[in-house]
Enzyme design. Structure first.
Site, PDB file in Angstrom:
ATOM      1  N   ASP A  81      32.053  37.604  -7.149  1.00 37.43           N
ATOM      2  CA  ASP A  81      32.460  39.140  -7.848  1.00 37.43           C
ATOM      3  C   ASP A  81      31.743  39.241  -7.206  1.00 37.43           C
ATOM      4  OD1 ASP A  81      32.326  40.280  -9.816  1.00 37.43           O
ATOM      5  OD2 ASP A  81      30.463  40.119 -10.243  1.00 37.43           O
ATOM      6  N   HIS A  82      32.533  40.434  -6.515  1.00 35.39           N
ATOM      7  CA  HIS A  82      32.394  41.727  -5.976  1.00 35.39           C
ATOM      8  C   HIS A  82      31.924  41.158  -4.418  1.00 35.39           C
ATOM      9  CE1 HIS A  82      32.207  45.046  -8.588  1.00 35.39           C
ATOM     10  NE2 HIS A  82      31.648  43.704  -9.896  1.00 35.39           N
ATOM     11  N   GLY A 206      30.476  45.108 -15.769  1.00 35.48           N
ATOM     12  CA  GLY A 206      29.329  46.481 -16.231  1.00 35.48           C
ATOM     13  C   GLY A 206      29.168  45.810 -17.974  1.00 35.48           C
TER      14      GLY A 206
END
Length: 281
Positions: A81-82, A206
């Site tokens: 992730d990211h 988010g």
């Protein structure tokens, strides 16, 4: 079973639901996430951020999740992730990750698309799908901090996908990383507008703190993957704190970590039902 995210996200996009993607920080959280998926017969994505991998390397985490997936009868994917760099994405791919995200959203459009293209070209040789982000999602995720969201432009999304060749796209519709100080105003119509321009699965970042009905609607409109991180960390930490407060003489980590992983399991079960991926394995 350890699988890539490709089929599970394509199935979710076509089926009008989302696969829950859950950030894990340790083996106990992995256990809770997989146990929830088994109980609900749901496909599941376990994620680690770049900062998590500073504490446990991709080889360590790849081994933990591979062991959990071997014992599971539902599809389990391990996702970066990211991802902060091409080098980290490559390291994850070469250590058992079955999906990676490269996050170049802080760069200008051309540089972002080129970075995603480079990662995708490397991943294709391993059969690994790649997620990337266009637009800016507010809040803080690892070293990436944004005071506000920059919404994803549908026409830019189409060009970005064409240039990069990625297999899933994280878009900005007004969500933010971390908890919200005030309820966010989401532009859900943007999901539909982007789906008219691109066919690949869309990703919602988010989601911690977003109302359940909004997550359900986003999934029905085309968000095939929904990320949860902050809420899991809070559930885990609160369970540890509560156990130690009630049992201040406890020194065996297994005692309080059992409560923590069960708390993660129950939260993940709830989020899976909200996403609609329960019973889809």
């Amino acid at each position: 079973m350890l699988v890539t995210t490709r089929k599970m996200l394509d199935d979710a996009r076509d089926g009008g639901y989302a696969v829950g993607a859950f950030n894990a920080e340790n083996a106990e959280m992995v256990w809770g996430i997989v146990a929830a998926a088994e109980e609900l017969r749901a496909p599941v994505i376990i994620q680690t951020t770049s900062s998590t991998l500073k504490h446990l390397s991709p080889a360590y985490f790849g081994g933990i999740v591979a062991a959990a997936a071997r014992e599971a009868s539902v599809p389990v994917a391990l996702h970066l992730d990211h991802g902060a760099s091409y080098e980290l994405a490559r390291e994850c791919i070469e250590n058992g990750y079955t999906s990676v995200m490269i996050d170049g959203s802080m760069f200008p459009f051309d540089e972002n698309a080129e970075l995603a293209r480079q990662v995708n070209n490397h991943a294709k040789a391993y059969g690994i799908p790649v997620e990337a982000e266009l637009g800016t999602i507010g809040g803080k995720e690892d070293a990436t901090v944004s005071a506000s969201s920059q919404y994803t432009d549908p026409d830019q999304a189409a060009e970005y996908v064409r240039r990069s060749g990625i297999t899933s796209l994280a878009i900005s519709i007004g969500t933010a990383h971390g908890f919200y100080q005030t309820p966010p105003v989401l532009d859900l119509s943007r999901i539909t507008a982007i789906r008219e321009k691109v066919t690949l699965p869309l990703v919602m970042h988010g989601a911690s703190g977003i109302a359940d009905d909004l997550v359900r609607e986003a999934a029905s409109l085309g968000m095939a993957k929904v990320n949860f991180a902050t809420e899991l960390r809070v559930a885990f930490s609160d369970a540890v704190k509560a156990h130690l407060a009630a049992h201040p003489d406890v020194f065996d980590p297994k005692k309080y970590l059992t409560d923590a992983r069960l708390a993660v399991k129950e939260l993940v079960k709830h989020k899976m039902c909200v996403c609609g991926c329960d019973g889809r394995a």
